[in-house]
Design a protein around this motif. Structure first.
Motif, PDB file in Angstrom:
ATOM      1  N   LEU A  89      -7.134  14.458  53.062  1.00 20.11           N
ATOM      2  CA  LEU A  89      -5.890  14.629  52.311  1.00 20.11           C
ATOM      3  C   LEU A  89      -5.556  16.095  52.064  1.00 20.11           C
ATOM      4  N   VAL A  90      -6.578  16.943  52.029  1.00 17.96           N
ATOM      5  CA  VAL A  90      -6.339  18.360  51.739  1.00 17.96           C
ATOM      6  C   VAL A  90      -5.430  19.001  52.787  1.00 17.96           C
ATOM      7  N   LYS A  91      -5.379  18.413  53.982  1.00 15.57           N
ATOM      8  CA  LYS A  91      -4.544  18.948  55.050  1.00 15.57           C
ATOM      9  C   LYS A  91      -3.049  18.781  54.758  1.00 15.57           C
ATOM     10  N   PHE A  92      -2.719  17.898  53.819  1.00 11.18           N
ATOM     11  CA  PHE A  92      -1.314  17.610  53.533  1.00 11.18           C
ATOM     12  C   PHE A  92      -0.845  18.251  52.234  1.00 11.18           C
ATOM     13  N   LYS A 116     -11.190  13.442  45.681  1.00 11.87           N
ATOM     14  CA  LYS A 116     -12.514  13.394  45.068  1.00 11.87           C
ATOM     15  C   LYS A 116     -12.939  11.960  44.751  1.00 11.87           C
ATOM     16  N   ILE A 117     -12.022  11.190  44.184  1.00 15.77           N
ATOM     17  CA  ILE A 117     -12.353   9.839  43.737  1.00 15.77           C
ATOM     18  C   ILE A 117     -12.610   8.897  44.907  1.00 15.77           C
ATOM     19  N   PHE A 118     -11.771   8.988  45.949  1.00 19.12           N
ATOM     20  CA  PHE A 118     -11.863   8.046  47.064  1.00 19.12           C
ATOM     21  C   PHE A 118     -12.496   8.659  48.314  1.00 19.12           C
ATOM     22  N   ALA A 119     -13.028   9.885  48.194  1.00 19.21           N
ATOM     23  CA  ALA A 119     -13.707  10.564  49.309  1.00 19.21           C
ATOM     24  C   ALA A 119     -12.796  10.684  50.538  1.00 19.21           C
ATOM     25  N   ALA A 161      -1.939  15.673  42.782  1.00 20.40           N
ATOM     26  CA  ALA A 161      -2.730  14.449  42.893  1.00 20.40           C
ATOM     27  C   ALA A 161      -3.680  14.469  44.082  1.00 20.40           C
ATOM     28  N   VAL A 162      -3.478  15.381  45.023  1.00 20.81           N
ATOM     29  CA  VAL A 162      -4.299  15.400  46.231  1.00 20.81           C
ATOM     30  C   VAL A 162      -5.780  15.558  45.897  1.00 20.81           C
ATOM     31  N   SER A 221       0.233  12.517  61.419  1.00 21.25           N
ATOM     32  CA  SER A 221       0.378  12.215  59.990  1.00 21.25           C
ATOM     33  C   SER A 221       1.291  13.227  59.307  1.00 21.25           C
ATOM     34  N   LYS A 222       1.189  14.493  59.711  1.00 25.22           N
ATOM     35  CA  LYS A 222       2.045  15.520  59.120  1.00 25.22           C
ATOM     36  C   LYS A 222       3.510  15.306  59.507  1.00 25.22           C
TER      37      LYS A 222
END
Length: 210
Positions: free
Chosen positions: A69-72, A62-65, A56-57, A7-8
């Motif tokens: 995403l924090v990895k990016f 938080k909203i979509f659990a 936006a990450v 993904s990265k």
């Protein structure tokens, strides 16, 4: 998303696509009558886009659990700095012709450049401290405090864009609206944490089981 490395790589390639398209347009002379303005606007826009994507990450996570995403977030932030650097170099190279002595006078006479410079230099410590070693050296708490500078970089960058545009301000105002939503989410989240901590403390003091 499950394979973080793949993904990265996909993110890295896609983040370079706008630069490749810009170079392609420059090579084929498809940048209009003012190539300097085209390149300056494009790199500036890309800087703001990646800044907003970085901000936006957390809300999206938080909203979509979507905790992965924090990895990016780090890579997105570094690309914001990368395009910000290209934006600055466009000004230094093609506008000032590397005459650094003329920069202070130009900055003083054109306030929007000063705001843009501020936005970029606010990102410098974030880029420098983006490695795992720097996180350990600073400590998680101090690192998090330092990286809140991204909020001010986003505000300064959006203001810079708005001051630059002379007539049609719809695009910078759109960026400002999105930035406002992202910052508002963080403010609400912060107040919720404080309120939750106060309630928890009150319960512990009263001896009432949670």
């Amino acid at each position: 998303m499950k394979d973080a490395r793949f993904s990265k790589v996909v993110l890295f390639i896609n983040a370079l696509v706008p630069l490749a398209l810009l170079l392609w347009d420059l090579y084929h002379k498809r940048v209009g009558a003012n190539p300097l303005e085209y390149v300056t606007r494009t790199t500036g826009m890309l800087t703001l886009i990646f800044l907003l994507l970085t901000l936006a990450v957390t809300p999206v996570r938080k909203i979509f659990a979507l905790n992965r995403l924090v990895k990016f977030r780090r890579m997105l932030g570094l690309f914001a700095f990368f395009y910000g650097f290209l934006h600055l170099m466009t000004y230094i190279w093609f506008d000032r012709y590397f005459n650094l002595r003329s920069v202070p006078g130009d900055v003083a006479s054109r306030p929007f450049i000063a705001i843009g410079m501020l936005a970029f230099f606010l990102m410098v410590p974030l880029a420098i401290t983006s490695t795992n070693k720097m996180v350990k050296r600073l400590g998680g708490k101090r690192w998090n405090q330092l990286h809140k500078l991204i909020y001010f970089a986003g505000i300064a960058g959006t203001l810079h864009f708005w001051m630059l545009v002379k007539s049609d301000t719809r695009l910078p105002l759109t960026f400002a609206f999105i930035l406002g939503l992202l910052l508002a989410h963080r403010l609400v989240l912060s107040k919720t944490r404080v309120a939750g901590g106060s309630i928890k403390t009150g319960v512990e003091r009263s001896g009432t089981p949670g």
